[in-house]
Design a protein around this motif. Structure first.
Motif: not given
Length: 381
Positions: A69-71, A76-77, A81-86, A110-111
């Motif tokens: 939430f702060d980011l 800064k977020l 945005q999409s992130f990958t499960f490495s 992110v959501r």
């Protein structure tokens, strides 16, 4: 620096009627740690072992969410945005404990990661969020612990983003968790309402329910986070709002889930039923003033950051004492909206509570001649 007492606004100097007795809180001995706080006044309505350290288990995820939430609030977020499960993360976290059922290589926004963490306590979601937003879990933990220090959570440390057992490197107290609950619900009210309070979620084709014992069962309840491991037992950080009053509670170290859930519901209902609430100041109202040193003004008005209320049991009367406190005199420059003082609310038999007060206007640093004039004025006074 020593504590200074500021001048109170006239309306706050009146004695308030506060009852002396209240019905006992319905917290059985099976609940070793418990706390209930009225956030609008900071008053502790009930406390048992509030400063005893314990392992929070998945309640840890509340700090991961606060860090996100702060980011988000600072740009800064971004929610989309999409992130990958490495592959590396998947080796450890694929379907480990509570899960979003992510598969290696899955990209998730992110959501959706936040919804997975807040609603179904997704261990995998917390790891993907940490790695994606900070570059590594280690750097994410640095952010979490920095936020804890900034909030004043002096008895807490986080060694994992999701609360999975880590040899007790992660610990907290009920008082610190109430501080976190305040920050989540008040600092980031819109984000809190967007991501908390859902009864269930479908992720990767799997429908799951939220284990929150309050939301959907107690009027006004909207979160926050449960936790369980064999080491920690059952815990819960919860919140509910009714008629402008928000209460936050913690129950922890409970052996049985049903006992935790029953205690949380009973304690929250007791808090609303046993205590009534009176507004002292509206948001932005002038509460008092503080002295300023080396400024273009000798004083600064102090205003309420949010509505300030006072909880009182429904029984006989006694006076309430209000005082403005700050470390001072305050030194210029002071920014408008800067938290510079606190309103202390005191009543016999209850812990004094402190509510932050903001500077109503900026006070610039005086020039050389102005500082000389202020020094002479100080000598004469």
């Amino acid at each position: 620096m020593k504590a200074f007492f500021g001048k109170l606004a006239a309306m706050a100097a009146l004695a308030l009627a506060v009852p002396a007795t209240a019905s006992p809180a319905p917290v059985p001995d099976t609940v070793p740690i418990a706390m209930l706080v009225d956030l609008s006044s900071g008053q502790v309505l009930f406390a048992r072992n509030a400063d005893r350290r314990f392992v929070p288990a998945s309640i840890t995820k509340a700090m991961t969410v606060y860090t996100a939430f702060d980011l988000l609030a600072r740009g800064k977020l971004q929610p989309e945005q999409s992130f990958t499960f490495s592959e590396t993360a998947a080796e450890e976290w694929r379907r480990t404990g509570s899960t979003m059922f992510l598969e290696p290589g899955d990209e998730t926004t992110v959501r959706n990661l936040l919804l997975g963490v807040t609603t179904v306590s997704a261990n995998d979601g917390a790891i993907v969020l940490a790695e994606g937003a900070a570059g590594s879990v280690a750097r994410w933990l640095e952010l979490m612990n920095a936020n804890a220090r900034r909030l004043g959570m002096t008895q807490s440390h986080f060694g994992t983003p999701n609360g999975f057992p880590d040899g007790a490197r992660t610990f907290t107290t009920a008082r610190d968790l109430v501080t976190l609950g305040r920050a989540l619900t008040l600092e980031h009210a819109e984000l809190y309402q967007s991501y908390f309070g859902r009864r269930g979620l479908v992720t990767n084709g799997f429908a799951q329910s939220n284990h929150d014992p309050l939301t959907g069962r107690v009027a006004g309840a909207d979160g926050i986070k449960t936790g369980f491991t064999r080491q920690a037992g059952n815990g819960f950080l919860g919140s509910a709002e009714r008629d402008g009053r928000r209460l936050v509670l913690v129950v922890a170290g409970v052996a049985e889930q049903d006992d935790r859930d029953d205690a949380a519901r009973a304690l929250m209902e007791w808090g609303f039923a046993t205590f009534t609430s009176r507004q002292l100041f509206g948001k932005g109202a002038t509460v008092g003033e503080a002295q300023v040193q080396d400024g273009t003004s000798d004083t600064v008005k102090l205003v309420a950051a949010s509505p300030i209320r006072f909880a009182m049991p429904r029984a006989t009367d006694r006076p309430v004492k209000l005082s403005v406190r700050y470390e001072g005199p305050l030194r210029a420059p002071i920014a408008a909206g800067e938290a510079v003082a606190e309103l202390q609310i005191s009543v016999e038999g209850m812990e004094p509570s402190l509510v932050p007060l903001l500077a109503a206007e900026p006070v610039e640093r005086a020039g050389f001649l102005g500082r000389i004039a202020n020094a002479l004025k100080g000598l004469l006074s």
